[in-house]
Design a protein around this motif. Sequence first.
Motif, PDB file in Angstrom:
ATOM      1  N   VAL A   1      17.159  18.307  -6.675  1.00  0.00           N
ATOM      2  CA  VAL A   1      16.660  19.288  -5.705  1.00  0.00           C
ATOM      3  C   VAL A   1      16.975  20.711  -6.141  1.00  0.00           C
ATOM      4  O   VAL A   1      16.334  21.664  -5.661  1.00  0.00           O
ATOM      5  CB  VAL A   1      17.246  19.031  -4.297  1.00  0.00           C
ATOM      6  N   ALA A   2      17.933  20.892  -7.052  1.00  0.00           N
ATOM      7  CA  ALA A   2      18.291  22.235  -7.518  1.00  0.00           C
ATOM      8  C   ALA A   2      17.398  22.702  -8.663  1.00  0.00           C
ATOM      9  O   ALA A   2      17.378  23.898  -8.977  1.00  0.00           O
ATOM     10  CB  ALA A   2      19.752  22.270  -7.950  1.00  0.00           C
ATOM     11  N   VAL A   3      16.673  21.785  -9.290  1.00  0.00           N
ATOM     12  CA  VAL A   3      15.855  22.154 -10.452  1.00  0.00           C
ATOM     13  C   VAL A   3      14.779  23.175 -10.088  1.00  0.00           C
ATOM     14  O   VAL A   3      14.617  24.190 -10.796  1.00  0.00           O
ATOM     15  CB  VAL A   3      15.250  20.896 -11.091  1.00  0.00           C
ATOM     16  N   PRO A   4      13.988  22.984  -9.016  1.00  0.00           N
ATOM     17  CA  PRO A   4      12.980  24.002  -8.688  1.00  0.00           C
ATOM     18  C   PRO A   4      13.601  25.373  -8.388  1.00  0.00           C
ATOM     19  O   PRO A   4      12.991  26.408  -8.692  1.00  0.00           O
ATOM     20  CB  PRO A   4      12.292  23.419  -7.441  1.00  0.00           C
ATOM     21  N   LEU A   5      14.788  25.377  -7.798  1.00  0.00           N
ATOM     22  CA  LEU A   5      15.468  26.640  -7.521  1.00  0.00           C
ATOM     23  C   LEU A   5      15.731  27.403  -8.816  1.00  0.00           C
ATOM     24  O   LEU A   5      15.484  28.608  -8.914  1.00  0.00           O
ATOM     25  CB  LEU A   5      16.782  26.366  -6.787  1.00  0.00           C
ATOM     26  N   ILE A   6      16.203  26.672  -9.829  1.00  0.00           N
ATOM     27  CA  ILE A   6      16.540  27.307 -11.108  1.00  0.00           C
ATOM     28  C   ILE A   6      15.277  27.732 -11.847  1.00  0.00           C
ATOM     29  O   ILE A   6      15.153  28.881 -12.310  1.00  0.00           O
ATOM     30  CB  ILE A   6      17.373  26.339 -11.966  1.00  0.00           C
ATOM     31  N   LEU A   7      14.309  26.811 -11.941  1.00  0.00           N
ATOM     32  CA  LEU A   7      13.081  27.119 -12.681  1.00  0.00           C
ATOM     33  C   LEU A   7      12.196  28.104 -11.926  1.00  0.00           C
ATOM     34  O   LEU A   7      11.337  28.753 -12.532  1.00  0.00           O
ATOM     35  CB  LEU A   7      12.303  25.832 -12.952  1.00  0.00           C
ATOM     36  N   GLY A   8      12.383  28.211 -10.611  1.00  0.00           N
ATOM     37  CA  GLY A   8      11.562  29.122  -9.808  1.00  0.00           C
ATOM     38  C   GLY A   8      12.076  30.548  -9.760  1.00  0.00           C
ATOM     39  O   GLY A   8      11.527  31.386  -9.034  1.00  0.00           O
TER      40      GLY A   8
ATOM     41  N   ARG B   1      15.100  31.711  -8.715  1.00  0.00           N
ATOM     42  CA  ARG B   1      16.003  32.094  -7.623  1.00  0.00           C
ATOM     43  C   ARG B   1      17.438  31.618  -7.886  1.00  0.00           C
ATOM     44  O   ARG B   1      18.227  31.463  -6.955  1.00  0.00           O
ATOM     45  CB  ARG B   1      15.502  31.515  -6.302  1.00  0.00           C
ATOM     46  N   ALA B   2      17.757  31.400  -9.167  1.00  0.00           N
ATOM     47  CA  ALA B   2      19.054  30.828  -9.519  1.00  0.00           C
ATOM     48  C   ALA B   2      20.221  31.738  -9.175  1.00  0.00           C
ATOM     49  O   ALA B   2      21.365  31.272  -9.101  1.00  0.00           O
ATOM     50  CB  ALA B   2      19.089  30.491 -11.009  1.00  0.00           C
ATOM     51  N   PHE B   3      19.969  33.018  -8.973  1.00  0.00           N
ATOM     52  CA  PHE B   3      21.064  33.956  -8.722  1.00  0.00           C
ATOM     53  C   PHE B   3      21.033  34.507  -7.296  1.00  0.00           C
ATOM     54  O   PHE B   3      21.513  35.610  -7.035  1.00  0.00           O
ATOM     55  CB  PHE B   3      21.016  35.090  -9.745  1.00  0.00           C
ATOM     56  N   GLU B   4      20.460  33.711  -6.390  1.00  0.00           N
ATOM     57  CA  GLU B   4      20.417  34.098  -4.984  1.00  0.00           C
ATOM     58  C   GLU B   4      21.320  33.160  -4.186  1.00  0.00           C
ATOM     59  O   GLU B   4      20.989  31.989  -3.978  1.00  0.00           O
ATOM     60  CB  GLU B   4      18.978  34.022  -4.457  1.00  0.00           C
ATOM     61  N   PRO B   5      22.470  33.632  -3.729  1.00  0.00           N
ATOM     62  CA  PRO B   5      23.410  32.767  -2.991  1.00  0.00           C
ATOM     63  C   PRO B   5      22.802  32.109  -1.761  1.00  0.00           C
ATOM     64  O   PRO B   5      23.110  30.958  -1.457  1.00  0.00           O
ATOM     65  CB  PRO B   5      24.541  33.734  -2.607  1.00  0.00           C
ATOM     66  N   SER B   6      21.948  32.828  -1.039  1.00  0.00           N
ATOM     67  CA  SER B   6      21.360  32.247   0.169  1.00  0.00           C
ATOM     68  C   SER B   6      20.479  31.052  -0.166  1.00  0.00           C
ATOM     69  O   SER B   6      20.450  30.056   0.574  1.00  0.00           O
ATOM     70  CB  SER B   6      20.547  33.301   0.918  1.00  0.00           C
TER      71      SER B   6
ATOM     72  N   TRP C   1      20.885  29.084  -2.774  1.00  0.00           N
ATOM     73  CA  TRP C   1      21.797  27.991  -3.138  1.00  0.00           C
ATOM     74  C   TRP C   1      22.406  27.340  -1.892  1.00  0.00           C
ATOM     75  O   TRP C   1      22.604  26.122  -1.851  1.00  0.00           O
ATOM     76  CB  TRP C   1      22.906  28.519  -4.048  1.00  0.00           C
ATOM     77  N   ALA C   2      22.699  28.139  -0.870  1.00  0.00           N
ATOM     78  CA  ALA C   2      23.276  27.585   0.360  1.00  0.00           C
ATOM     79  C   ALA C   2      22.295  26.630   1.031  1.00  0.00           C
ATOM     80  O   ALA C   2      22.676  25.533   1.479  1.00  0.00           O
ATOM     81  CB  ALA C   2      23.653  28.715   1.316  1.00  0.00           C
ATOM     82  N   THR C   3      21.016  27.020   1.083  1.00  0.00           N
ATOM     83  CA  THR C   3      19.999  26.152   1.684  1.00  0.00           C
ATOM     84  C   THR C   3      19.849  24.862   0.897  1.00  0.00           C
ATOM     85  O   THR C   3      19.771  23.763   1.471  1.00  0.00           O
ATOM     86  CB  THR C   3      18.652  26.885   1.751  1.00  0.00           C
ATOM     87  N   VAL C   4      19.802  24.987  -0.425  1.00  0.00           N
ATOM     88  CA  VAL C   4      19.655  23.806  -1.281  1.00  0.00           C
ATOM     89  C   VAL C   4      20.881  22.908  -1.159  1.00  0.00           C
ATOM     90  O   VAL C   4      20.758  21.671  -1.149  1.00  0.00           O
ATOM     91  CB  VAL C   4      19.421  24.230  -2.744  1.00  0.00           C
TER      92      VAL C   4
ATOM     93  N   ALA D   1      19.600  33.725 -20.811  1.00  0.00           N
ATOM     94  CA  ALA D   1      20.850  34.477 -20.840  1.00  0.00           C
ATOM     95  C   ALA D   1      20.677  35.962 -20.599  1.00  0.00           C
ATOM     96  O   ALA D   1      21.421  36.548 -19.797  1.00  0.00           O
ATOM     97  CB  ALA D   1      21.575  34.236 -22.156  1.00  0.00           C
ATOM     98  N   PRO D   2      19.746  36.639 -21.232  1.00  0.00           N
ATOM     99  CA  PRO D   2      19.633  38.095 -20.986  1.00  0.00           C
ATOM    100  C   PRO D   2      19.413  38.421 -19.515  1.00  0.00           C
ATOM    101  O   PRO D   2      19.976  39.384 -19.003  1.00  0.00           O
ATOM    102  CB  PRO D   2      18.432  38.513 -21.842  1.00  0.00           C
ATOM    103  N   ARG D   3      18.604  37.644 -18.794  1.00  0.00           N
ATOM    104  CA  ARG D   3      18.394  37.869 -17.375  1.00  0.00           C
ATOM    105  C   ARG D   3      19.721  37.723 -16.621  1.00  0.00           C
ATOM    106  O   ARG D   3      20.021  38.517 -15.734  1.00  0.00           O
ATOM    107  CB  ARG D   3      17.382  36.876 -16.818  1.00  0.00           C
ATOM    108  N   ALA D   4      20.460  36.695 -16.975  1.00  0.00           N
ATOM    109  CA  ALA D   4      21.723  36.487 -16.312  1.00  0.00           C
ATOM    110  C   ALA D   4      22.680  37.653 -16.546  1.00  0.00           C
ATOM    111  O   ALA D   4      23.366  38.113 -15.629  1.00  0.00           O
ATOM    112  CB  ALA D   4      22.356  35.167 -16.796  1.00  0.00           C
ATOM    113  N   LEU D   5      22.717  38.141 -17.775  1.00  0.00           N
ATOM    114  CA  LEU D   5      23.626  39.237 -18.102  1.00  0.00           C
ATOM    115  C   LEU D   5      23.230  40.510 -17.341  1.00  0.00           C
ATOM    116  O   LEU D   5      24.092  41.248 -16.856  1.00  0.00           O
ATOM    117  CB  LEU D   5      23.599  39.489 -19.614  1.00  0.00           C
ATOM    118  N   VAL D   6      21.925  40.759 -17.209  1.00  0.00           N
ATOM    119  CA  VAL D   6      21.467  41.935 -16.470  1.00  0.00           C
ATOM    120  C   VAL D   6      21.864  41.826 -15.014  1.00  0.00           C
ATOM    121  O   VAL D   6      22.316  42.784 -14.383  1.00  0.00           O
ATOM    122  CB  VAL D   6      19.936  42.074 -16.610  1.00  0.00           C
ATOM    123  N   PHE D   7      21.731  40.597 -14.466  1.00  0.00           N
ATOM    124  CA  PHE D   7      22.074  40.392 -13.040  1.00  0.00           C
ATOM    125  C   PHE D   7      23.537  40.686 -12.796  1.00  0.00           C
ATOM    126  O   PHE D   7      23.887  41.396 -11.850  1.00  0.00           O
ATOM    127  CB  PHE D   7      21.745  38.957 -12.623  1.00  0.00           C
ATOM    128  N   TRP D   8      24.388  40.115 -13.668  1.00  0.00           N
ATOM    129  CA  TRP D   8      25.822  40.299 -13.459  1.00  0.00           C
ATOM    130  C   TRP D   8      26.259  41.733 -13.795  1.00  0.00           C
ATOM    131  O   TRP D   8      27.260  42.210 -13.320  1.00  0.00           O
ATOM    132  CB  TRP D   8      26.606  39.298 -14.283  1.00  0.00           C
TER     133      TRP D   8
END
Length: 497
Positions: free
Chosen positions: A218-225, A227-232, A234-237, A490-497
Motif C-alpha cells: 500500500v506504500a508503493v503508490p505513495l512513493i511512486l506518486g 508524495r514520499a516526503f509528506e508526513p500527512s 504517510w500517516a494516512t497510509v 536521491a537529488p530530490r530527496a537531498l533538495v527536500f531535506w
Amino acid sequence: MSLATLPVEKAPRRAGEGGLPPLAVDVDGTLIRGDLLAESALQYLRGNPFRAFTLLYWLAGGRAALKRRLAERVELDVSELPVNEELVALVEAEHARGRTIHLATASDALAAAKLAKRFGFVDGVIASDGVTNLKGETKARALAELFPDGFAYAGDAAADLAVWRAAKESVVVNAARSTLRAAEAIRPPLAVIPRRPLGLRTLARAARVHQWAKNALVAVPLILGGRAFEPSAWATVAIGFALLGLLASSTYALNDLWDLDDDRRHWSKRDRAFASGRLPIAAGLVAAPLGILIALVGAAMLGLAAFASFVAYLVVTLAYSFRLKRVAVLDVFTLASLFTLRLVIGIALAAVPGSPWLLVFSMFVFSSLSFAKRHTEMVRVARSGADKAHGRGYVAADAPFLIGMGVATGMSAVLVMVLYLIDEAFRAGFYSTPAALWAFPCVLFLWLGRVWVLSGRNELHDDPVAFAVRDKPSLLLGAVMALAFMVAVAPRALVFW
C-alpha cells in the motif's frame, strides 16, 4: 434414545472389572481439542452460510435438539479431529489396568458413537439424546445411576464440578486455574493434565501477522506518486496499512475455519491454531466478523475510495476462500488480483493517480509467485504418493504445467518492467537519475530465477513471500533494489531535506 451407555462394537468389559471403578471421559475440550457441536455447525454452514438461520431455529428448541439435528445431517471426519495425546495415553494405561472406559459427553450420542469407534479403549458411550442435554448436574445423576458402585471422571470445565462431586476419582484436563482449584477442593485428582498456555505467538500465528508484510504494497503508490516526503500522506497510509492488516487477519481466520478439514490433512497446515485445536472454533467465529466490521468502519472514515477498495478486497478474498481456490488457474489469477488490490488500496489512501504499468506488472509478478506456491504443493503431493491435494483444483501431474506458467508469467513481469523503463521512466519528472532503475529488471530476473530453481528442487516454502522475507539472498537483492531506487530519486530527496 435414553441416557444409557451405548455399547461399542467389541466385546465389552464388565463395569469395575479388575477392582477399579469405570472411567467416564468427557469429549469436548477433554478427549478432543475442540467441540463436536462447533465442528458440526461449521461443517453444516459450509454447505450454505444462510443455514445460520436454520441453526437459530433449531436452537430455539434447545441445545440437545440442535445437536441431534446436526448429528443427523453432518458426517464428521472424526479421524482427523485433534485429540489430547496426554489424556489418550493415560486412558489407554487405565484401560490396560482393567478399567472400563466410557465416553460421557454433552455432545449428541450419534456423533459421540462415531468418535468412540476411533479409539480401541472405549467400551460405551453416554451422551445427549436430542431431548436431554447431558451436562453438569444432569450428567452427574446419569453416571451415578449407571454406576451405583462409583466411577472416575475426566473433565475440563466448571460444569464438570458437579460430576466430580458425584465421582470417586477425578481426572482434571485442560482446565482453567479456578476450575482446577475447585476440583482439588473436592478431592485430590488422580491426575492433572494442564492446559496449554495460549501465548501471543499462537494468537499472532492465527492472525498470520507475518503476512502483513504483503500489505507494505500500500506504500508503493505513495512513493511512486511523488508524495514520499509528506508526513500527512504517510500517516494516512499507515492507518490504512493497520486496518488492512486487521481485515486480512479476519479473512485468514474465516479461511482457516472454512478449510479446517483440508488443513488437518495437510503436512504443515495441520499445525494452524484452529486445525490443531489450540484456538476454539467459537473464538474465530466471533473475532473474524468483529475484525471485518472494525476494518470497514475505519476505511470508511478514510474516504469513499478507501472504503470501496477495502470492500473489493473483502469480496475477492471471501470468494477465493469459499470457492475460487478450488478452481485451477483461476485461483492463481485471484491471488494475483488480491496483491494488485493492495496497490489499488494504496492509490486510494495516498490519493495519487494509478499507474497501468504498476498494476499490470503486479498481476504478472504475483501470478508467478502464486504458481510457485501451487507448484511446491503439487511436488509434495506427488512425493507423498497422492494424486490430488485436498481443497485444490490441481493434480500431481500438473507440476510441469505450473512451472511453465510460473516461469512465463515471471519473465513477462521482467518484460513489463523493461518496457516501462524504456517508454516512461526516462520521461517522467519524478526520477532524477532514471538510469539507476535498470537494476530493477536485473534483480527481478535473478530473484525469480532463484524462486523457480528452489521450487523445482522442492526447497521452497509454501508461501514464496514468506520465503522472501527470511531468505538472505532475497533480502540482499531487495536491498540492491532499494539502493537503486534511492539513487534514482536521491537529488530530490537531498533538495527536500
